[in-house]
Design a protein around this motif. Structure first.
Motif, PDB file in Angstrom:
ATOM      1  N   ILE A 189      45.790  56.313  26.635  1.00 44.97           N
ATOM      2  CA  ILE A 189      45.327  56.622  25.276  1.00 44.97           C
ATOM      3  C   ILE A 189      44.163  55.717  24.896  1.00 44.97           C
ATOM      4  O   ILE A 189      43.244  56.120  24.188  1.00 44.97           O
ATOM      5  CB  ILE A 189      46.491  56.483  24.267  1.00 44.97           C
ATOM      6  CG1 ILE A 189      47.501  57.626  24.473  1.00 44.97           C
ATOM      7  CG2 ILE A 189      45.976  56.490  22.823  1.00 44.97           C
ATOM      8  CD1 ILE A 189      48.783  57.461  23.678  1.00 44.97           C
ATOM      9  N   ARG A 190      44.174  54.496  25.430  1.00 46.21           N
ATOM     10  CA  ARG A 190      43.092  53.541  25.154  1.00 46.21           C
ATOM     11  C   ARG A 190      41.872  53.768  26.050  1.00 46.21           C
ATOM     12  O   ARG A 190      40.897  53.016  25.978  1.00 46.21           O
ATOM     13  CB  ARG A 190      43.592  52.109  25.330  1.00 46.21           C
ATOM     14  CG  ARG A 190      44.410  51.613  24.148  1.00 46.21           C
ATOM     15  CD  ARG A 190      44.473  50.110  24.159  1.00 46.21           C
ATOM     16  NE  ARG A 190      44.912  49.579  22.874  1.00 46.21           N
ATOM     17  CZ  ARG A 190      44.480  48.441  22.366  1.00 46.21           C
ATOM     18  NH1 ARG A 190      43.572  47.724  23.008  1.00 46.21           N
ATOM     19  NH2 ARG A 190      44.938  48.001  21.214  1.00 46.21           N
ATOM     20  N   GLY A 191      41.926  54.761  26.915  1.00 45.39           N
ATOM     21  CA  GLY A 191      40.770  55.081  27.752  1.00 45.39           C
ATOM     22  C   GLY A 191      40.631  54.234  28.991  1.00 45.39           C
ATOM     23  O   GLY A 191      39.525  54.034  29.507  1.00 45.39           O
ATOM     24  N   CYS A 192      41.763  53.740  29.515  1.00 45.46           N
ATOM     25  CA  CYS A 192      41.738  52.862  30.684  1.00 45.46           C
ATOM     26  C   CYS A 192      41.954  53.642  31.978  1.00 45.46           C
ATOM     27  O   CYS A 192      42.462  54.760  31.980  1.00 45.46           O
ATOM     28  CB  CYS A 192      42.832  51.797  30.563  1.00 45.46           C
ATOM     29  SG  CYS A 192      42.693  50.774  29.078  1.00 45.46           S
ATOM     30  N   ARG A 193      41.578  53.019  33.072  1.00 44.78           N
ATOM     31  CA  ARG A 193      41.969  53.482  34.401  1.00 44.78           C
ATOM     32  C   ARG A 193      43.291  52.808  34.719  1.00 44.78           C
ATOM     33  O   ARG A 193      43.374  51.570  34.697  1.00 44.78           O
ATOM     34  CB  ARG A 193      40.906  53.116  35.426  1.00 44.78           C
ATOM     35  CG  ARG A 193      41.270  53.483  36.864  1.00 44.78           C
ATOM     36  CD  ARG A 193      40.119  53.129  37.804  1.00 44.78           C
ATOM     37  NE  ARG A 193      40.493  53.350  39.207  1.00 44.78           N
ATOM     38  CZ  ARG A 193      41.029  52.408  39.986  1.00 44.78           C
ATOM     39  NH1 ARG A 193      41.233  51.186  39.500  1.00 44.78           N
ATOM     40  NH2 ARG A 193      41.354  52.674  41.239  1.00 44.78           N
ATOM     41  N   VAL A 194      44.334  53.587  35.028  1.00 41.53           N
ATOM     42  CA  VAL A 194      45.687  53.049  35.128  1.00 41.53           C
ATOM     43  C   VAL A 194      46.291  53.363  36.498  1.00 41.53           C
ATOM     44  O   VAL A 194      46.337  54.526  36.917  1.00 41.53           O
ATOM     45  CB  VAL A 194      46.591  53.609  34.018  1.00 41.53           C
ATOM     46  CG1 VAL A 194      47.952  52.927  34.050  1.00 41.53           C
ATOM     47  CG2 VAL A 194      45.945  53.438  32.646  1.00 41.53           C
TER      48      VAL A 194
ATOM     49  N   PRO B  83      39.182  47.678  43.715  1.00 44.94           N
ATOM     50  CA  PRO B  83      38.023  46.999  44.327  1.00 44.94           C
ATOM     51  C   PRO B  83      37.185  46.259  43.287  1.00 44.94           C
ATOM     52  O   PRO B  83      36.448  45.325  43.642  1.00 44.94           O
ATOM     53  CB  PRO B  83      37.240  48.153  44.964  1.00 44.94           C
ATOM     54  CG  PRO B  83      37.677  49.381  44.226  1.00 44.94           C
ATOM     55  CD  PRO B  83      39.122  49.139  43.877  1.00 44.94           C
ATOM     56  N   ASP B  84      37.297  46.659  42.012  1.00 45.02           N
ATOM     57  CA  ASP B  84      36.561  45.994  40.941  1.00 45.02           C
ATOM     58  C   ASP B  84      37.445  45.043  40.140  1.00 45.02           C
ATOM     59  O   ASP B  84      37.060  44.594  39.052  1.00 45.02           O
ATOM     60  CB  ASP B  84      35.951  47.030  39.989  1.00 45.02           C
ATOM     61  CG  ASP B  84      34.948  47.927  40.692  1.00 45.02           C
ATOM     62  OD1 ASP B  84      34.180  47.405  41.533  1.00 45.02           O
ATOM     63  OD2 ASP B  84      34.933  49.141  40.429  1.00 45.02           O
ATOM     64  N   GLY B  85      38.635  44.733  40.659  1.00 43.49           N
ATOM     65  CA  GLY B  85      39.501  43.750  40.013  1.00 43.49           C
ATOM     66  C   GLY B  85      40.408  44.351  38.948  1.00 43.49           C
ATOM     67  O   GLY B  85      40.278  45.510  38.544  1.00 43.49           O
ATOM     68  N   ILE B  86      41.344  43.535  38.497  1.00 39.40           N
ATOM     69  CA  ILE B  86      42.359  43.932  37.518  1.00 39.40           C
ATOM     70  C   ILE B  86      42.099  43.220  36.196  1.00 39.40           C
ATOM     71  O   ILE B  86      41.937  41.997  36.158  1.00 39.40           O
ATOM     72  CB  ILE B  86      43.773  43.577  38.030  1.00 39.40           C
ATOM     73  CG1 ILE B  86      44.071  44.342  39.322  1.00 39.40           C
ATOM     74  CG2 ILE B  86      44.833  43.861  36.969  1.00 39.40           C
ATOM     75  CD1 ILE B  86      45.328  43.863  40.046  1.00 39.40           C
ATOM     76  N   ASP B  87      42.046  43.980  35.119  1.00 44.65           N
ATOM     77  CA  ASP B  87      41.816  43.409  33.787  1.00 44.65           C
ATOM     78  C   ASP B  87      43.120  43.131  33.047  1.00 44.65           C
ATOM     79  O   ASP B  87      43.226  42.136  32.324  1.00 44.65           O
ATOM     80  CB  ASP B  87      40.955  44.364  32.956  1.00 44.65           C
ATOM     81  CG  ASP B  87      39.598  44.609  33.570  1.00 44.65           C
ATOM     82  OD1 ASP B  87      38.876  43.620  33.798  1.00 44.65           O
ATOM     83  OD2 ASP B  87      39.264  45.774  33.852  1.00 44.65           O
TER      84      ASP B  87
ATOM     85  N   ASP C 151      45.952  44.423  25.229  1.00 42.41           N
ATOM     86  CA  ASP C 151      44.789  44.804  24.426  1.00 42.41           C
ATOM     87  C   ASP C 151      43.595  45.226  25.286  1.00 42.41           C
ATOM     88  O   ASP C 151      42.486  44.701  25.149  1.00 42.41           O
ATOM     89  CB  ASP C 151      44.389  43.637  23.510  1.00 42.41           C
ATOM     90  CG  ASP C 151      43.380  44.047  22.449  1.00 42.41           C
ATOM     91  OD1 ASP C 151      43.342  45.248  22.086  1.00 42.41           O
ATOM     92  OD2 ASP C 151      42.630  43.167  21.976  1.00 42.41           O
ATOM     93  N   PRO C 152      43.805  46.205  26.202  1.00 41.98           N
ATOM     94  CA  PRO C 152      42.701  46.596  27.089  1.00 41.98           C
ATOM     95  C   PRO C 152      41.623  47.388  26.350  1.00 41.98           C
ATOM     96  O   PRO C 152      41.910  48.146  25.424  1.00 41.98           O
ATOM     97  CB  PRO C 152      43.395  47.468  28.132  1.00 41.98           C
ATOM     98  CG  PRO C 152      44.567  48.057  27.410  1.00 41.98           C
ATOM     99  CD  PRO C 152      45.029  46.991  26.450  1.00 41.98           C
ATOM    100  N   LYS C 153      40.407  47.202  26.788  1.00 44.36           N
ATOM    101  CA  LYS C 153      39.277  47.945  26.226  1.00 44.36           C
ATOM    102  C   LYS C 153      39.069  49.229  27.036  1.00 44.36           C
ATOM    103  O   LYS C 153      39.504  49.330  28.190  1.00 44.36           O
ATOM    104  CB  LYS C 153      38.012  47.087  26.272  1.00 44.36           C
ATOM    105  CG  LYS C 153      38.160  45.750  25.568  1.00 44.36           C
ATOM    106  CD  LYS C 153      38.500  45.926  24.087  1.00 44.36           C
ATOM    107  CE  LYS C 153      38.567  44.596  23.345  1.00 44.36           C
ATOM    108  NZ  LYS C 153      39.781  43.821  23.676  1.00 44.36           N
ATOM    109  N   PRO C 154      38.408  50.225  26.466  1.00 37.45           N
ATOM    110  CA  PRO C 154      38.129  51.455  27.220  1.00 37.45           C
ATOM    111  C   PRO C 154      37.427  51.127  28.536  1.00 37.45           C
ATOM    112  O   PRO C 154      36.515  50.300  28.580  1.00 37.45           O
ATOM    113  CB  PRO C 154      37.217  52.245  26.278  1.00 37.45           C
ATOM    114  CG  PRO C 154      37.608  51.778  24.905  1.00 37.45           C
ATOM    115  CD  PRO C 154      37.925  50.312  25.062  1.00 37.45           C
ATOM    116  N   GLY C 155      37.891  51.745  29.611  1.00 35.47           N
ATOM    117  CA  GLY C 155      37.316  51.508  30.921  1.00 35.47           C
ATOM    118  C   GLY C 155      37.950  50.363  31.689  1.00 35.47           C
ATOM    119  O   GLY C 155      37.601  50.135  32.853  1.00 35.47           O
ATOM    120  N   SER C 156      38.880  49.649  31.056  1.00 36.35           N
ATOM    121  CA  SER C 156      39.550  48.536  31.737  1.00 36.35           C
ATOM    122  C   SER C 156      40.411  49.043  32.890  1.00 36.35           C
ATOM    123  O   SER C 156      40.936  50.171  32.855  1.00 36.35           O
ATOM    124  CB  SER C 156      40.433  47.765  30.756  1.00 36.35           C
ATOM    125  OG  SER C 156      39.675  47.127  29.755  1.00 36.35           O
TER     126      SER C 156
END
Length: 350
Positions: free
Chosen positions: A181-186, A227-231, A155-160
């Protein structure tokens, strides 16, 4: 077609607790099957198998050991089963007619079979522009696993920041696209430079790395990719990769455990442990394993979403079609090779 047919089928001759299965474990035999109308019980169908899905979970059903996946074992001397696309030859159920193309999640790995119509998940609309092989890939076990892992549990949020291991595999390629599709960095990990190129160019990943040439997973995740961690981390491999991820999770990160293919062919005492689970406490991480059986009530929601994504061009697939039921065992073992990409399907009938 006559009332009697010769049907080849794969059956379990012996359990395989470790290593990859061979012809000592899975064997091909020919049986005579009656397709006569009076041989088909009420609410049953006579079907021919068109396509068979070859998935890693099948390996777990022939170990003879209830540990790890805790998945029901095939019975010795019995035909094994798999997800399949089948065509109705004769019907003793008014809901289905001769020629209907159906999705059967518990089909015999055989050329022909008699099945209860209650097994059928859905009738396939062959005019919707979706290939039949996609019903075993993006719309089958791998796609459903990706959907549950990303949409329901991750359930990632956009930008996760989302990380997916085995990214070029049948689950990974779908999971990456769902996260985009959810707007994440993958970011994805794969077993070769060519696969890294594939996930970026064909499946929309922002970046990826070759785990065979990356000598320090911990350093790569912290300095190069996260560098900003994993969600959210969708784990398909387990072992050292999971351990490295736990050093770089953000607070309230989610880790759906879809599979651990690096550990499947080992007995439990030889599997790699994870030493840093304490990181889950301070970061309040939710790590959760899942089996698709527990989410079967959501299959309709998944199919509706994924069909739309495919038709809109938001999800694409890479399916490897192997011809002939006799190649089923080889196809199963190819899943564990470093060269495997995408979804493996056995074409039984044209």
């Amino acid at each position: 077609m006559g009332d009697l047919v010769e049907s080849r089928e794969w059956y379990l001759a012996a359990y395989c607790p470790e290593g990859v299965p061979t012809s000592d474990h899975l064997k091909l035999r020919t049986v005579t099957l009656s397709l006569a109308v009076d041989s088909i019980p009420h609410n049953h169908l006579a079907v021919e198998t068109l396509l068979l899905s070859v998935d890693p979970y099948l390996r777990g059903r022939i170990t003879g050991i209830l540990e790890g996946l805790f998945i029901s074992q095939y019975q010795l001397n019995q035909v094994i089963t798999a997800f399949a696309v089948v065509r109705v030859i004769r019907s003793n159920d008014s809901k289905y007619s001769e020629g209907d193309i159906l999705l059967n999640p518990n089909a015999s790995v055989a050329e022909y079979s008699i099945v209860p119509s209650s097994q059928i998940t859905r009738k396939i609309d062959t005019s919707n522009g979706i290939s039949l092989s996609d019903y075993l890939g993006a719309l089958g076990v791998p796609g459903f696993a990706a959907w549950v892992g990303i949409e329901v549990l991750g359930d990632p949020k956009p930008g996760s920041n989302v990380f997916i291991s085995a990214a070029s595999g049948a689950v990974g390629m779908n999971a990456g696209q769902l996260a985009k599709i959810r707007g994440c960095r993958v970011i994805g990990s794969t077993g070769s430079d060519d696969k890294v190129k594939l996930i970026k160019e064909e499946f929309g990943y922002d970046d990826g790395f070759n785990y065979n040439t990356e000598s320090d997973f911990d350093a790569a995740l912290s300095k190069l990719y996260f560098p900003d961690g994993i969600d959210v981390y969708l784990d398909n491999v387990g072992g050292k990769m999971l351990e490295a991820v736990l050093n770089h999770v953000n607070k309230h990160a989610r880790i759906p455990l879809c599979g651990m293919i690096s550990q499947y062919n080992k007995v439990w005492t030889e599997r790699e442990g994870v030493r840093n689970l304490l990181n889950m406490v301070g970061k309040e991480v939710r790590m959760e394993g899942f089996m698709l059986e527990s989410y079967w009530h959501r299959f309709g929601d998944f199919a509706k979403d994924m069909e739309r994504y495919i038709q809109e061009g938001k999800v694409t697939s890479k399916n490897k079609i192997n011809i002939g039921i006799e190649g089923f065992l080889e196809s199963l073992n190819s899943l564990f090779s470093s060269s495997n990409i995408g979804k493996v399907v056995v074409q039984v009938k044209a």
